[in-house]
Design an enzyme around this catalytic site. Structure first.
Site, mmCIF file in Angstrom:
data_model
loop_
_atom_site.group_PDB
_atom_site.id
_atom_site.type_symbol
_atom_site.label_atom_id
_atom_site.label_comp_id
_atom_site.label_asym_id
_atom_site.label_seq_id
_atom_site.Cartn_x
_atom_site.Cartn_y
_atom_site.Cartn_z
ATOM 1 N N VAL A 161 4.589 -10.677 -1.285
ATOM 2 C CA VAL A 161 5.545 -10.373 -2.366
ATOM 3 C C VAL A 161 4.891 -10.551 -3.733
ATOM 4 O O VAL A 161 5.019 -9.698 -4.622
ATOM 5 C CB VAL A 161 6.794 -11.279 -2.229
ATOM 6 C CG1 VAL A 161 7.679 -11.192 -3.457
ATOM 7 C CG2 VAL A 161 7.583 -10.891 -0.995
ATOM 8 N N LEU A 170 11.643 -5.498 -1.129
ATOM 9 C CA LEU A 170 10.658 -4.525 -0.648
ATOM 10 C C LEU A 170 10.298 -4.748 0.816
ATOM 11 O O LEU A 170 10.375 -5.853 1.332
ATOM 12 C CB LEU A 170 9.416 -4.508 -1.528
ATOM 13 C CG LEU A 170 8.670 -5.795 -1.824
ATOM 14 C CD1 LEU A 170 7.687 -6.112 -0.721
ATOM 15 C CD2 LEU A 170 7.951 -5.636 -3.152
ATOM 16 N N GLU A 193 7.491 -4.190 3.962
ATOM 17 C CA GLU A 193 6.073 -3.993 4.230
ATOM 18 C C GLU A 193 5.874 -2.539 4.679
ATOM 19 O O GLU A 193 6.708 -1.974 5.374
ATOM 20 C CB GLU A 193 5.597 -4.944 5.329
ATOM 21 C CG GLU A 193 5.651 -6.376 4.871
ATOM 22 C CD GLU A 193 4.994 -7.354 5.846
ATOM 23 O OE1 GLU A 193 4.233 -6.913 6.711
ATOM 24 O OE2 GLU A 193 5.253 -8.560 5.696
ATOM 25 N N CYS A 224 10.178 -11.807 7.928
ATOM 26 C CA CYS A 224 11.418 -11.975 7.151
ATOM 27 C C CYS A 224 12.667 -12.142 8.012
ATOM 28 O O CYS A 224 13.317 -13.186 7.955
ATOM 29 C CB CYS A 224 11.588 -10.795 6.210
ATOM 30 S SG CYS A 224 10.178 -10.593 5.126
#
Ligand code: UGA
Length: 442
Positions: free
Chosen positions: A11, A161, A163, A268
């Site tokens: 990030v 966002l 990956e 995540c």
């Protein structure tokens, strides 16, 4: 604006490069000197399409620099983003040790107004704790008894966002969420993102923190819903792809994240769902819905294995070819990749594994023992007893399936992502098994 980003992981790095791209002067900080050395030389330690090119460009024109010192980077900056890792503890809680350390170091180095922005995914109320940590660690000259004489703000600005499409997600966000407690903080954050002309959602800090956890958990819920649906489809003889399509046209539902498969992975969703369950529990609410989301996810890889065992009959001694290892395409990330549990279980049963992946082989070598890595799907398939598609890389889409089938001992294909749903693999000579495609399996 002069901006510091503390933490040059996924990030932090993408945010730093993108903020330089939209006109800011950015210093990215990391406490790993080797990593900083490589980044200064224009070498990106992760695979993310387009990132290295942009990084080199802004290194060259000096809008982007790298440092190991929070002190020097934050002195020059008005806004300081905290983008360090928040891994899971054994009990599922987010481990905020790095966040606390960074907040303390920023405080010790402060000599003028700073806006400290949390970008890492953190549980609600972390902003308040960062504020407190800064207050109690400010240099003595800025404290008169209980009173603080140096102005600063803490804000939350969660990142959404993904990956593999991180640059595009950053440059074209659906929304930018900022959690602020002062007009000054709001103004600075609006100024930072002004070039993107995004839809801004301005809230208090706790709500902004919760938006991130709620969004990831909701997306995970959609995936688990699709996976649970795939089970019903198999039982009643329906096609989960058709059902998802039919549902998806309803604007209130949407087609995205309804792809059934071998379950969600990555750094995540598994971690954030765990952390949200824990956070709710601590606040006195048992989020049973999310617990079931996790259960359904974990069961997907299991039932994929049962399908393989059923169709292969004897696993011991068989050679199994694997297409794709990363937790999703366009990344080299192996963290919580569903491929890990599936491959290890098959190895335990005595299967030999051959595999290929366009980017994740180097990382997967740290995880697996005794895998034969091949250069492409054709080399993988040769003399195999079945093929598993585990990551839907574009490179695997248009293969010569007749050639693949002809080179195998047994041409059986288990499609863990329903990636080949639009191909006639039976015609190419394959026995084909997707996920939740009941009509085809019967
Ligand atoms: C996710 C979120 O999508 C981002 O918005 C968020 O910023 C990020 O987490 C984060 O918190 O940092 P990411 O983990 O990069 O992004 O990847 P996703 O594209 O969301 O995919 C996650 C997993 O779900 C993958 O294993 C993928 O294969 C799986 N998935 C996704 C499905 O199984 N079915 C789907 O329909 C969609």
């Amino acid at each position: 604006m002069n901006i510091a980003i503390v933490g040059s992981g996924y990030v932090g790095l993408v945010t730093g490069v993108c903020l330089a791209h939209i006109g800011h002067n950015v210093t990215c900080v990391d406490n790993n000197p080797d990593k900083v050395k490589k980044l200064k030389a224009g070498k990106v330690p992760i695979y993310e399409p387009g990132l290295e090119e942009l990084l080199k460009k802004y290194l060259k024109n000096k809008r982007l620099t790298f440092s190991t010192s929070i002190k020097s980077a934050s002195k020059a900056a008005t806004a300081i983003f905290i983008a360090v890792g928040t891994p899971s503890k054994k009990n599922g809680d987010a481990d905020l040790t790095y966040v606390e350390n960074v907040a303390r170091e920023i405080a010790l180095a402060m000599d003028s107004y700073k806006l400290i922005i949390e970008k890492s995914t953190v549980p609600a109320a972390t902003g308040k704790r960062i504020e407190r940590t800064i207050k109690i660690n400010l240099p003595k000259k800025f404290r008169k008894g209980n009173k603080i004489t140096l102005d600063f703000d803490v804000a939350s600005n969660p990142e959404f966002l993904r990956e593999g499409s991180a640059l595009d997600d950053f440059m074209n966000p659906d929304r930018v969420v900022i959690g602020v407690e002062s007009k000054k903080a709001e103004k600075i954050l609006r100024e930072i993102y002004r070039p993107l002309k995004p839809k801004m959602v301005v809230t208090d800090i706790n709500s902004a923190e919760l938006i991130k956890h709620a969004s990831n958990s909701f997306l995970a819920t959609k995936i688990s819903f699709a996976n649970a649906l795939s089970k019903v489809c198999d039982h009643v003889g329906a096609d989960v792809l058709k059902v998802a399509e039919g549902m998806g046209y309803d604007k209130r539902i949407g087609r995205a994240f309804l792809n059934a498969g071998i379950g969600y992975g990555g750094s995540c969703f598994p971690k954030d769902v765990d952390a949200f369950i824990r956070l709710s529990e601590k606040s006195g609410y048992s989020f049973d819905l999310l617990k079931e989301v996790r259960n359904v996810n974990e069961a997907q890889a299991e039932s994929f294995l049962r399908l393989i065992e059923d169709k292969l009959w004897i696993v011991k001694g068989k050679t199994i070819g694997v297409l794709g290892l990363a937790f999703k395409p366009d990344t080299d990330d192996m963290r919580n990749a569903p491929s890990i549990g599936i491959i290890q279980a098959l190895q335990q049963e005595g299967a030999k594994i051959k595999a290929c992946d366009p980017e994740a082989v180097a990382n997967s070598k740290h995880i697996f023992k005794d895998i034969t890595y091949c250069k492409d799907p054709y080399a993988v398939a040769k003399n195999c007893d079945c093929l598993l598609l585990l990551t839907e890389w574009n490179e695997f889409k248009d293969l010569n399936f007749s050639k693949l089938a002809a080179s195998m001992n047994q041409a059986i294909l288990f499609d863990g992502r329903n990636f080949y749903h639009d191909k006639n693999l039976e015609e190419a000579g394959f026995e084909y098994h997707g996920i939740g495609r009941g009509l085809k399996i019967r």
